[in-house]
Each structure stands twice: as structure tokens, then as C-alpha cells.
Design an enzyme around this catalytic site. Sequence first.
Site, PDB file in Angstrom:
ATOM      1  N   CYS A  94      -8.581  -1.853   6.878  1.00 47.11           N
ATOM      2  CA  CYS A  94      -8.552  -2.733   5.710  1.00 47.11           C
ATOM      3  C   CYS A  94      -9.842  -3.565   5.651  1.00 47.11           C
ATOM      4  O   CYS A  94     -10.917  -3.011   5.504  1.00 47.11           O
ATOM      5  CB  CYS A  94      -7.299  -3.585   5.698  1.00 47.11           C
ATOM      6  SG  CYS A  94      -6.962  -4.326   4.065  1.00 47.11           S
ATOM      7  N   HIS A 204      -3.570   0.784   5.498  1.00 47.77           N
ATOM      8  CA  HIS A 204      -2.961   0.305   6.741  1.00 47.77           C
ATOM      9  C   HIS A 204      -2.185   1.438   7.399  1.00 47.77           C
ATOM     10  O   HIS A 204      -1.034   1.701   7.036  1.00 47.77           O
ATOM     11  CB  HIS A 204      -2.003  -0.862   6.452  1.00 47.77           C
ATOM     12  CG  HIS A 204      -2.688  -2.117   6.067  1.00 47.77           C
ATOM     13  ND1 HIS A 204      -3.134  -3.045   6.992  1.00 47.77           N
ATOM     14  CD2 HIS A 204      -3.027  -2.611   4.854  1.00 47.77           C
ATOM     15  CE1 HIS A 204      -3.709  -4.057   6.364  1.00 47.77           C
ATOM     16  NE2 HIS A 204      -3.660  -3.819   5.061  1.00 47.77           N
ATOM     17  N   GLU A 206      -0.810   1.399  10.235  1.00 42.25           N
ATOM     18  CA  GLU A 206       0.333   0.833  10.942  1.00 42.25           C
ATOM     19  C   GLU A 206       1.518   0.580  10.017  1.00 42.25           C
ATOM     20  O   GLU A 206       2.636   0.313  10.477  1.00 42.25           O
ATOM     21  CB  GLU A 206      -0.069  -0.453  11.673  1.00 42.25           C
ATOM     22  CG  GLU A 206      -0.220  -1.687  10.811  1.00 42.25           C
ATOM     23  CD  GLU A 206      -1.551  -1.776  10.063  1.00 42.25           C
ATOM     24  OE1 GLU A 206      -1.832  -2.853   9.505  1.00 42.25           O
ATOM     25  OE2 GLU A 206      -2.292  -0.771  10.033  1.00 42.25           O
TER      26      GLU A 206
END
Length: 223
Positions: A94, A204, A206
Site C-alpha cells: 500500500c 493489501h 493480508e
Amino acid sequence: MPFLPRRALSRMSKPSVTVLDYGSGNVRSAVRALEHVGAEVKLSRNADDVLNAQGLLVPGVGAFAAVMDALKSVGALNWIGRRVAGNRPVMGICVGHQILFEEGVEHGVRTEGMGEWPGKVELLKADVVPHMGWNTVEPAEGSQLFKGIEDERFYFVHSYAVQEWNFDVAQPRMKPPAVTWSQHGESRFIAGVENGPLSAVQFHPEKSGDAGAQLLRNWLETL
């Protein structure tokens, strides 16, 4: 204990990754995601941890200028630069991806980035900003990060991105960076770059479910 070849021993050990702790808000989720895919993870702002880990992950949320200031305050820009110069893997996520470019422009304010790649981070041209939610990407041919997940969707949360790419390879024999793109509104923007030891994604991983987990596994395989 019977003799094990070097390759078998390497498979038994977990790759070591430091997640850079400089005040960014999404560090815990990044740590958990890396642990889930088999890494031994430290959350740290200690120079030895940052420089000696097999991989360094640089997360980032918020404003470009604020992230640059926070990285400077803990000395992390120097550490990232030393790792790249020493061919030691670094991955940005990001805003951790954005700060690797030359500059960011937010609300008319220009902030110098690390300058690892040419490009300006600027506001997306779209009816709805921020770009928030799942989106597809256009992986570069031969991408290692997106191997096996070329057609998957990833989770984005951002209002700014690099929308032009003009990279001159210094030597004809050098391999050019692999650049992955995505689209939001009128803006076609850079969603990922793979350039030797340096990798970064605008989204992202994750927060991107199984596809994001596989991308992190793919990165760990390069360490």
C-alpha cells in the site's frame, strides 16, 4: 541423525521476515498473514532485525507524507536502501509501495519519495474515491508474485496511485522490472512492481484471502 542434503534442510527452516514497525496501522495483520504462510516473523524497528532478516516487509496506511516522515524518524529509509543495495529482499504494501517512487502529491503538496522507481503518486481519476474493495489485476508476464493467481482478485484501499510508468533500463542486458496494472474509474494504475530484490503491491495481500496468502508464499519463495 541421518545426513540430510542442504535442500532438505532449507525446507525444514522457516524463512525469517521482519515487519517494519514505524507506527503504521496495519502491522499486526501483516504479521499474522506472514506467520500463516510459514514465515518466522519479527515486528521490529531495530536496525539489526531489519538488516539481517531474510526478508523485510514495509507496510503503510494513511498519507504519503506522513509515512515518509515516520520512516525517516526511525532511520528506516537508510535501512531499506542498504538492503536493496545489498540485494536483500524488501516488499512494500500500500503506502509502503507508494513511497518507493519519486514523489507523492496529495492536496497540492509534493513530498519526495525514495526514488527507487520513476513515477508520481497522485489522485485517482474516478467517480468514487477511495478505491475500496476487490479488484482484478493485469500481472506482468513471468511474474513470480502472481504465479498461479493471475486471475484472482485482491483487496484495495487507496485514493492515490502511480498512473504512468517510464523506466529506462541502464544496461541492455539488465532485466526490466515486471509491472502489474489495475483499473479504477478512468485511472489505469500500477498495482505491483517486481524489480530484483525489491517488490511492492498497491493492494493489501493480508486482507486478500487465499489469493493474498498465495502471493505472500510466492514472495517467501524468493528469499
